[in-house]
Design an enzyme around this catalytic site. Sequence first.
Site, PDB file in Angstrom:
ATOM      1  CG  ASP A  24       4.090   0.149 -25.932  1.00  0.00           C
ATOM      2  OD1 ASP A  24       4.853  -0.100 -26.882  1.00  0.00           O
ATOM      3  OD2 ASP A  24       3.110   0.909 -26.024  1.00  0.00           O
ATOM      4  CD  GLU A  68       8.605   1.222 -27.712  1.00  0.00           C
ATOM      5  OE1 GLU A  68       8.609   1.324 -28.946  1.00  0.00           O
ATOM      6  OE2 GLU A  68       7.586   1.348 -27.022  1.00  0.00           O
TER       7      GLU A  68
END
Length: 725
Positions: A411, A464
């Site tokens: 993330d 990401e």
Amino acid sequence: MTLGSDRIHALISAQENDPFSVLGVHPENNGNKTKRFIARALFPDAIHVEAYTLAGKSVGELTRIDDAGLFEGSVALKKRQPIRYVAKYENGGTYEIADAYSFGPVLGPMDDYYLSEGSHLRLFDKLGAHVIEHEGAKGVHFAVWAPNAQRVSVVGDFNKWDNRRNQMRKRVDTGIWEIFLPDIGDGAAYKYEIVGPDGNTLPLKADPFAYKSELRPNTASIVKGPSERTWNDDEHRKYWADADARRLPISIYEVHPGSWRKNGYGGFLSWDEMAEQLIPYVLDMGFTHIEFLPISEFPYDPSWGYQTTGLYAPTARFGDPDGFARFVEGAHKAGLSVLIDWVPAHFPTDAHGLSRFDGTALYEHEDPRKGFHPDWNTAIFNFGRKEVVSYLVNNALFWAEHFHVDGLRVDAVASMLYLDYSREQGEWIPNEFGGRENLEAVDFLKLMNKEVYGRHPGILTMAEESTSWPKVSHPVHEGGLGFGFKWNMGFMNDTLRYLARDPVHRQHHHNEITFGLMYAFTENFVLPLSHDEVVHGKGSLLNKMAGDDWQKFATLRAYFAFMWGYPGKKLLFMGQEFAQRDEWSEKRSLDWHLLEYGPHQGVQSLVRDLNNIYKSEPALHARDCEGEGFDWVLVDAAADSVFAWQRKAPDAPTILIISHFTPIVRNSYKIKLPHAGIWKEILNTDAHTYGGSGVGNLGKIQTDQNGIADLNIPPLGTLILKLES
């Protein structure tokens, strides 16, 4: 009495900085050559204490030497060894326990060496709480890194949360505190009480390496004994270890496990219940991977797990950690892979967590310009500290080894790569060369990917990453960050912006669809329609589409087929596969009742068929990441909002995708196809079965000898054609 009053006071007030030099068994200085031993122990409220060998032989009685419960006495031992005590109390009760201070250390010099070097790749076996047998006794070994602490005690039900009872031994070279506590085991709740360098006692801290935690709002760590599990997923793991994931179909179903579906009481499904319900559903829908939003322990439900306080513990919300292991094995037996979101970018500042763990900025930076994240009001890991990097790298390895997860979606990588991320001028500190790149985070990501891929062949890491940082998904030895894949945020942003426009205006924004192919093969891309697109007022995918209700459904169906035909792996957040109408909320289940209605059934059937076509046609997946698998067939029909391209793979039939994004039926539309012959219409998003109007080509298209096809293109529809001859 052999201790001075100052030493006794330090012990009973939990201020003794070296309790192992006082408590336990020690040679008695008796002035002659006869070697005798003395034992000391702390038993508040006891009236009598007797010492025994571990084999049960009495070796002496101890005498109370202080009102607080400090006992001392000679013991008849020939050598220094662990002993047991039996304490008696005024109410007639007795308490028997082995003396933690009579045991030697568990960690050894090689542990110290690798810990100091930051190269220890089995930290999760050494730090934390582990049920072991040590020097003839069974118990739990506790170890925690707190180099700046004056004192660390492990407290729990087993010692009535008394900070005096189990003060830990400091290994000065590494800053690790450890203690072996006999006679406790699996299921014991515990925390660490830490006195910081300023002498102040911190709020009780959970164990950074705990394998298990209490269910929120409680925050204690739980001793998790060794699992008895024998894994039975070798076939699945070998398949992926031997494969090139770039050339395999990867279609990911992204799941928030707390709200995919609720149980009959409106609560969370357990891992076993999810295995019974989620695995068959994902299998039926044709997805290849399940990706969970973060499942490591976290205190606050609305953070969805992205503010974790227990990186090594699957959250207690869904049951025991072994339940998650059973889920993963069940998925593997069904042919599905399991990915988890992993969050090394930041951590919350909850008092029981990592924040100022030993009274100093231990895991984070002291300077808020590097150590505080303005977007999330969280702390940022200090990637320049080898112990912190080792903690995180070991965590990535832990999930792969202990739970056989097939991959990590990392993330907020962009927030790690740039020192000025979400910061104004003067709010960040440049790197050593004056630049904005976080060189320490770059080195960490490279090391993590090298270790994970090197030790667990077949695993996938996905970044990401929302910027143009080069070579995110290229190998480290080629100058890349080493990820296997990168989320294509540009694809998601451009296409959703295009489809939110009124169809009459789309002709003026044709490049929002075509531009993505300028960079589509610079990385190994995943096309994400993730949870981030259906929260915080953004609405559902269905409601992002322009037009009335019929047009919204038609456009969404056309978009899904467009995406499944576009180069790149696929990811779809739960609920969007049946056109969830409302924005997602973690507080409630998906709106499964919508499947009573035809339009929602149609979208679900379409996604199922798209997954099956994507998996069965090599042209649609085998060159997802390579330019040789894609050619535009019609790229400049802006006035008609029509796009056509072919997908190719060696020794596989060519696939043609035609997408049209206006509500007009285009009859007898002429396109020169890449091959003359017969093309079979293998999918039409406007088919009646999906809720469409039924405009099509009766299943086949015959070109003329020059490859010119006369097509009926449905309104707001996508056709997928396969070359037959």
